[in-house]
Design an enzyme around this catalytic site. Structure first.
Site, PDB file in Angstrom:
ATOM      1  N   GLU A 133     -39.266  21.002 -28.654  1.00 32.05           N
ATOM      2  CA  GLU A 133     -38.373  20.034 -28.345  1.00 32.05           C
ATOM      3  C   GLU A 133     -38.727  18.636 -28.371  1.00 32.05           C
ATOM      4  OE1 GLU A 133     -36.087  22.425 -24.624  1.00 32.05           O
ATOM      5  OE2 GLU A 133     -37.562  21.118 -24.019  1.00 32.05           O
ATOM      6  N   CYS A 153     -48.412  24.748 -24.100  1.00 33.16           N
ATOM      7  CA  CYS A 153     -49.488  23.752 -23.626  1.00 33.16           C
ATOM      8  C   CYS A 153     -50.275  24.626 -22.851  1.00 33.16           C
ATOM      9  CB  CYS A 153     -48.852  22.438 -22.571  1.00 33.16           C
ATOM     10  SG  CYS A 153     -49.790  21.405 -22.164  1.00 33.16           S
ATOM     11  N   CYS A 160     -45.839  20.110 -13.877  1.00 30.11           N
ATOM     12  CA  CYS A 160     -45.328  19.743 -15.115  1.00 30.11           C
ATOM     13  C   CYS A 160     -44.561  21.175 -15.618  1.00 30.11           C
ATOM     14  CB  CYS A 160     -46.007  19.472 -16.462  1.00 30.11           C
ATOM     15  SG  CYS A 160     -45.400  19.213 -17.889  1.00 30.11           S
ATOM     16  N   GLY A 233     -47.190  19.530 -25.277  1.00 28.54           N
ATOM     17  CA  GLY A 233     -48.507  19.817 -25.729  1.00 28.54           C
ATOM     18  C   GLY A 233     -49.225  18.469 -25.246  1.00 28.54           C
ATOM     19  N   GLU A 234     -50.751  18.816 -25.611  1.00 30.94           N
ATOM     20  CA  GLU A 234     -51.681  17.615 -25.334  1.00 30.94           C
ATOM     21  C   GLU A 234     -52.169  17.091 -26.892  1.00 30.94           C
ATOM     22  OE1 GLU A 234     -54.299  15.087 -25.110  1.00 30.94           O
ATOM     23  OE2 GLU A 234     -53.627  15.825 -23.094  1.00 30.94           O
ATOM     24  N   SER A 287     -52.237  10.333 -18.384  1.00 33.06           N
ATOM     25  CA  SER A 287     -51.659  10.912 -17.246  1.00 33.06           C
ATOM     26  C   SER A 287     -52.623  11.018 -16.019  1.00 33.06           C
ATOM     27  CB  SER A 287     -51.182  12.592 -17.755  1.00 33.06           C
ATOM     28  OG  SER A 287     -50.121  12.280 -18.653  1.00 33.06           O
ATOM     29  N   LEU A 288     -52.444  10.058 -15.391  1.00 35.51           N
ATOM     30  CA  LEU A 288     -53.199  10.017 -13.959  1.00 35.51           C
ATOM     31  C   LEU A 288     -53.085  10.734 -12.989  1.00 35.51           C
ATOM     32  CD1 LEU A 288     -56.135   8.520 -13.195  1.00 35.51           C
ATOM     33  CD2 LEU A 288     -54.929   6.860 -12.496  1.00 35.51           C
ATOM     34  N   HIS A 289     -51.924  10.467 -12.352  1.00 36.73           N
ATOM     35  CA  HIS A 289     -51.376  11.014 -11.326  1.00 36.73           C
ATOM     36  C   HIS A 289     -51.932  11.376  -9.865  1.00 36.73           C
ATOM     37  CE1 HIS A 289     -48.500  11.746 -14.597  1.00 36.73           C
ATOM     38  NE2 HIS A 289     -49.264  12.857 -15.046  1.00 36.73           N
ATOM     39  N   ASN A 366     -39.344  15.207 -11.529  1.00 33.20           N
ATOM     40  CA  ASN A 366     -38.187  15.567 -12.033  1.00 33.20           C
ATOM     41  C   ASN A 366     -38.476  17.235 -11.634  1.00 33.20           C
ATOM     42  OD1 ASN A 366     -36.981  13.179 -13.135  1.00 33.20           O
ATOM     43  ND2 ASN A 366     -38.752  13.492 -14.582  1.00 33.20           N
TER      44      ASN A 366
END
Length: 436
Positions: A133, A153, A160, A233-234, A287-289, A366
């Protein structure tokens, strides 16, 4: 035709291994190019020199191959043309020779959706029938294309939806740059001339035939102004293909989008970050989070391999990072998991400890079916942002976009399955037998 076959063999990468955190370590990198049934070579994703080499192998002398490659490259990447007959500075007798041997492709569109907020999502399909996508997010002053780098991924980030997929394979340079070109097609944003032939627009968008734009592509007045490698993906686990695709995007003779308008997002593949800065040079997002080992180990499992301190040091060492080109830390807000006042203060401490030119994007979680988390309350997100902002660090709250079509951050997922080469070959044989 043998010459064409031999070239396909040379551009097909052998299986290699790369270290991946999670359940599978290592995994093979699938072959790069899927040969077409008609034997033609797709030129999308190839740089000018490689196009010249292919033309020479197909029978042109070196001088003619170099000239034709320059012309074709311009028509493909600068003009968006998909038909050799539209290349008006190439002799009419030469165009059938090109069409017999080569093709200018795009990813197949399986489905195109438009959100109530204007966000667009495309479900795309590769030549070997794998789905992925891409998303376009329009704003008042910019339009951002979210580009995928892999089908599936391996990172298993628990918040996610894409992370619940298995890795199917890396996308090729052509499949990556093809997303940008497809978006340009549908937004009608190729430079226009009276003799150009482009892909028809989609979703009710029409070309303005009176708008002549012979110059280099610029973001001024355009709908598509920015690219983020934040799709499925990474990107740093598909480094070579991502780098090669973005070089085509940044090439002044090609798509000509400035590296300052491109952002690459990583979950923290520390060994590849310096190479990304040196060889690609685009903006970096991380992407720490989470700000503690315990929480980040849980929600971003790559932290078990490359910890927060190692990651932040790599950010401090990232080439080109400055107050003018800040590193963006993405931080998804998860209720009672990473959203406390203490978490905000620890985030500030870490950024200041490593003297990072940074901003923090706070992302309301989300939701998706089966998710283990809830989104922080608006009041909690506001409080978190106020604490970070009071320390002199920009901390905007990202407005969720495209939720109604599952196009928001962390929601991308297809029904792609991982099939072995033997399974794919068997399905191809069955299809051929059915056709008689």
């Amino acid at each position: 035709m043998r010459a064409m076959d031999s070239h396909i063999d040379t551009i097909r990468q052998p299986a290699a291994h790369m270290p991946i955190p999670g359940h599978i370590d290592p995994v093979p990198v699938p072959r790069e190019v899927t040969p077409r049934d008609d034997g033609r070579i797709d030129l999308i994703g190839l740089p000018r020199k490689q196009i010249a080499d292919i033309f020479a192998e197909a029978g042109l002398d070196a001088k003619a191959a170099k000239l034709r490659a320059k012309q074709v490259y311009h028509w493909i990447y600068h003009r968006g043309v998909i038909d050799f007959d539209a290349m008006t500075d190439i002799a009419k007798t030469m165009r059938p020779w090109l069409a017999e041997r080569f093709v200018i492709g795009r990813p197949e569109i399986v489905e195109a959706q438009v959100s109530t907020d204007g966000t667009r999502k495309w479900l795309l399909r590769t030549a070997d029938k794998h789905d992925f996508e891409m998303v376009f997010i329009p704003d008042a002053d910019r339009g951002t294309l979210c580009v995928s780098s892999q089908v599936g991924c391996t990172l298993n980030c628990r918040f996610c939806h894409t992370g619940t997929m298995r890795l199917v394979r890396n996308l090729t340079p052509g499949e990556i740059v093809g997303q940008v070109m497809l978006a340009r097609d549908s937004l009608g944003e190729w430079p226009k001339g009276g003799n150009d032939t482009r892909v028809p627009t989609m979703a009710g968008l029409d070309f303005d035939d009176e708008d002549e734009d012979e110059g280099e592509y610029t973001a001024d007045g355009r709908l598509l102004t920015n690219i983020v490698m934040m799709g499925m993906g990474e990107p740093l686990y598909n480094f070579d293909n991502v780098r090669n695709a973005l070089k085509l995007v940044m090439d002044g003779d090609g798509l000509a989008l400035s590296k300052r308008r491109i952002t690459l997002s990583t979950s923290g593949v520390v060994p590849m970050m310096a190479r990304a800065g040196a060889e690609i040079g685009v903006n970096l997002a991380v992407s720490l989070h989470a700000v503690t080992k315990e929480v980040r180990d849980e929600i971003v499992p790559i932290n078990r391999k490359y910890g927060i301190e190692e990651l932040l040091q790599a950010c401090a060492d990232y080439p080109g990072a400055s107050n003018a080109r800040r590193i963006t830390f993405e931080y998804v807000m998860l209720k009672d998991k990473n959203d406390s006042d203490d978490d905000a203060r620890e985030l500030i401490r870490l950024i200041k400890q490593y003297d990072l030119p940074a901003k923090v994007n706070l992302i309301p979680f989300n939701p998706w079916d089966g998710a283990a988390y809830e989104c922080s309350t608006p009041e909690r997100i506001k409080r978190f942002a106020e604490i970070v902002f009071a320390a002199g660090i920009s901390a905007p709250v990202r407005t969720p976009r495209g939720r109604d079509i599952d196009a928001a951050c962390g929601q991308l997922k297809t029904a792609a399955e991982k099939k072995s080469r033997a399974e794919l070959d068997r399905l191809a044989e069955e299809k051929q037998a059915a056709l008689g």
